[in-house]
Design a protein around this motif. Structure first.
Motif, PDB file in Angstrom:
ATOM      1  N   GLN A  58       0.829  -1.207   0.000  1.00  0.00           N
ATOM      2  CA  GLN A  58       0.000   0.000   0.000  1.00  0.00           C
ATOM      3  C   GLN A  58       0.864   1.258   0.000  1.00  0.00           C
ATOM      4  O   GLN A  58       0.527   2.237  -0.663  1.00  0.00           O
ATOM      5  CB  GLN A  58      -0.963  -0.015   1.183  1.00  0.00           C
ATOM      6  CG  GLN A  58      -2.064  -1.037   0.989  1.00  0.00           C
ATOM      7  CD  GLN A  58      -3.005  -1.136   2.170  1.00  0.00           C
ATOM      8  OE1 GLN A  58      -2.692  -0.733   3.287  1.00  0.00           O
ATOM      9  NE2 GLN A  58      -4.170  -1.707   1.932  1.00  0.00           N
ATOM     10  N   ALA A  61       2.142   1.602  -3.515  1.00  0.00           N
ATOM     11  CA  ALA A  61       1.046   2.059  -4.378  1.00  0.00           C
ATOM     12  C   ALA A  61       0.788   3.549  -4.181  1.00  0.00           C
ATOM     13  O   ALA A  61       0.531   4.275  -5.152  1.00  0.00           O
ATOM     14  CB  ALA A  61      -0.219   1.250  -4.100  1.00  0.00           C
ATOM     15  N   THR A  62       0.874   4.022  -2.955  1.00  0.00           N
ATOM     16  CA  THR A  62       0.664   5.445  -2.684  1.00  0.00           C
ATOM     17  C   THR A  62       1.742   6.293  -3.353  1.00  0.00           C
ATOM     18  O   THR A  62       1.448   7.317  -3.979  1.00  0.00           O
ATOM     19  CB  THR A  62       0.625   5.701  -1.165  1.00  0.00           C
ATOM     20  OG1 THR A  62      -0.485   4.978  -0.616  1.00  0.00           O
ATOM     21  CG2 THR A  62       0.484   7.179  -0.847  1.00  0.00           C
ATOM     22  N   THR A  65       1.150   6.201  -7.078  1.00  0.00           N
ATOM     23  CA  THR A  65      -0.030   7.006  -7.397  1.00  0.00           C
ATOM     24  C   THR A  65       0.333   8.489  -7.409  1.00  0.00           C
ATOM     25  O   THR A  65      -0.027   9.221  -8.344  1.00  0.00           O
ATOM     26  CB  THR A  65      -1.161   6.739  -6.388  1.00  0.00           C
ATOM     27  OG1 THR A  65      -1.543   5.356  -6.480  1.00  0.00           O
ATOM     28  CG2 THR A  65      -2.373   7.625  -6.656  1.00  0.00           C
ATOM     29  N   ASP A  66       1.066   8.924  -6.396  1.00  0.00           N
ATOM     30  CA  ASP A  66       1.481  10.332  -6.327  1.00  0.00           C
ATOM     31  C   ASP A  66       2.379  10.697  -7.509  1.00  0.00           C
ATOM     32  O   ASP A  66       2.237  11.774  -8.105  1.00  0.00           O
ATOM     33  CB  ASP A  66       2.195  10.623  -5.013  1.00  0.00           C
ATOM     34  CG  ASP A  66       1.271  10.543  -3.807  1.00  0.00           C
ATOM     35  OD1 ASP A  66       0.032  10.504  -3.986  1.00  0.00           O
ATOM     36  OD2 ASP A  66       1.800  10.489  -2.674  1.00  0.00           O
ATOM     37  N   ASP A  82      -6.021   7.091 -14.632  1.00  0.00           N
ATOM     38  CA  ASP A  82      -6.308   7.116 -13.203  1.00  0.00           C
ATOM     39  C   ASP A  82      -5.002   6.727 -12.502  1.00  0.00           C
ATOM     40  O   ASP A  82      -4.534   5.594 -12.659  1.00  0.00           O
ATOM     41  CB  ASP A  82      -7.417   6.119 -12.879  1.00  0.00           C
ATOM     42  CG  ASP A  82      -7.753   6.060 -11.403  1.00  0.00           C
ATOM     43  OD1 ASP A  82      -6.831   6.151 -10.559  1.00  0.00           O
ATOM     44  OD2 ASP A  82      -8.942   5.893 -11.091  1.00  0.00           O
ATOM     45  N   ALA A  84      -4.122   5.881  -9.507  1.00  0.00           N
ATOM     46  CA  ALA A  84      -4.158   4.707  -8.626  1.00  0.00           C
ATOM     47  C   ALA A  84      -4.210   3.417  -9.442  1.00  0.00           C
ATOM     48  O   ALA A  84      -3.520   2.444  -9.122  1.00  0.00           O
ATOM     49  CB  ALA A  84      -5.339   4.784  -7.669  1.00  0.00           C
ATOM     50  N   ALA A  87      -0.821   2.824 -10.876  1.00  0.00           N
ATOM     51  CA  ALA A  87       0.114   2.356  -9.851  1.00  0.00           C
ATOM     52  C   ALA A  87      -0.038   0.857  -9.623  1.00  0.00           C
ATOM     53  O   ALA A  87       0.954   0.118  -9.589  1.00  0.00           O
ATOM     54  CB  ALA A  87      -0.117   3.118  -8.542  1.00  0.00           C
ATOM     55  N   TRP A  88      -1.263   0.395  -9.498  1.00  0.00           N
ATOM     56  CA  TRP A  88      -1.473  -1.034  -9.269  1.00  0.00           C
ATOM     57  C   TRP A  88      -1.122  -1.846 -10.518  1.00  0.00           C
ATOM     58  O   TRP A  88      -0.654  -2.982 -10.410  1.00  0.00           O
ATOM     59  CB  TRP A  88      -2.891  -1.308  -8.791  1.00  0.00           C
ATOM     60  CG  TRP A  88      -3.012  -0.938  -7.335  1.00  0.00           C
ATOM     61  CD1 TRP A  88      -3.539   0.214  -6.825  1.00  0.00           C
ATOM     62  CD2 TRP A  88      -2.537  -1.688  -6.222  1.00  0.00           C
ATOM     63  NE1 TRP A  88      -3.421   0.216  -5.460  1.00  0.00           N
ATOM     64  CE2 TRP A  88      -2.815  -0.943  -5.063  1.00  0.00           C
ATOM     65  CE3 TRP A  88      -1.898  -2.915  -6.089  1.00  0.00           C
ATOM     66  CZ2 TRP A  88      -2.481  -1.400  -3.786  1.00  0.00           C
ATOM     67  CZ3 TRP A  88      -1.574  -3.362  -4.816  1.00  0.00           C
ATOM     68  CH2 TRP A  88      -1.865  -2.612  -3.690  1.00  0.00           C
TER      69      TRP A  88
END
Length: 133
Positions: A58, A61-62, A65-66, A82, A84, A87-88
């Protein structure tokens, strides 16, 4: 990861380096951090390890995402992505390399093609207008 990305001119340039076949092979070479990370993901029967792996994923992923959101703002990442989800996707791509190397007929060629596909998914088309604002 963030420090490496900040040292590059754009998030897109950082991702191009991350997705380069030689870099991906290096990350997943025996004894590397990528291999240890992938191995930890298989130890889900142990609750403490499973929870630590979940928290670590997590956090990664954060950060991704950033970074992808920053790339959208600077125009090096597709505006319709998107962050997020991207990122995944990146984490899934990286985590499954061991599987591909163990079963694909030509894993090096497959890795190169997946890197190209991922860049096409993440980067704006070459003829896209520059972002405004």
């Amino acid at each position: 990861m963030s420090d490496w990305a900040r040292a590059m001119p754009t998030v897109g340039a950082w991702l191009a380096g991350l997705l380069a076949p030689d870099h991906l092979a290096q990350v997943h070479a025996r004894g590397s951090l990528g291999v240890l990370f992938a191995d930890a993901m298989t130890l889900t029967a142990e609750p403490d390890i499973q929870e630590a792996a979940r928290r670590a994923n997590q956090r990664i992923a954060t950060v991704l995402t950033d970074l992808l959101a920053q790339g959208r703002r600077e125009g090096s990442i597709r505006a319709d992505l998107d962050p997020a989800v991207g990122a995944w996707w990146l984490m899934s791509l990286l985590a499954s390399q061991g599987f591909r190397y163990s079963v694909a007929p030509d894993p090096a060629q497959l890795e190169a093609a997946l890197g190209t596909l991922t860049r096409d998914l993440l980067f704006p088309p070459k003829d896209a207008p520059a972002p405004t604002g």
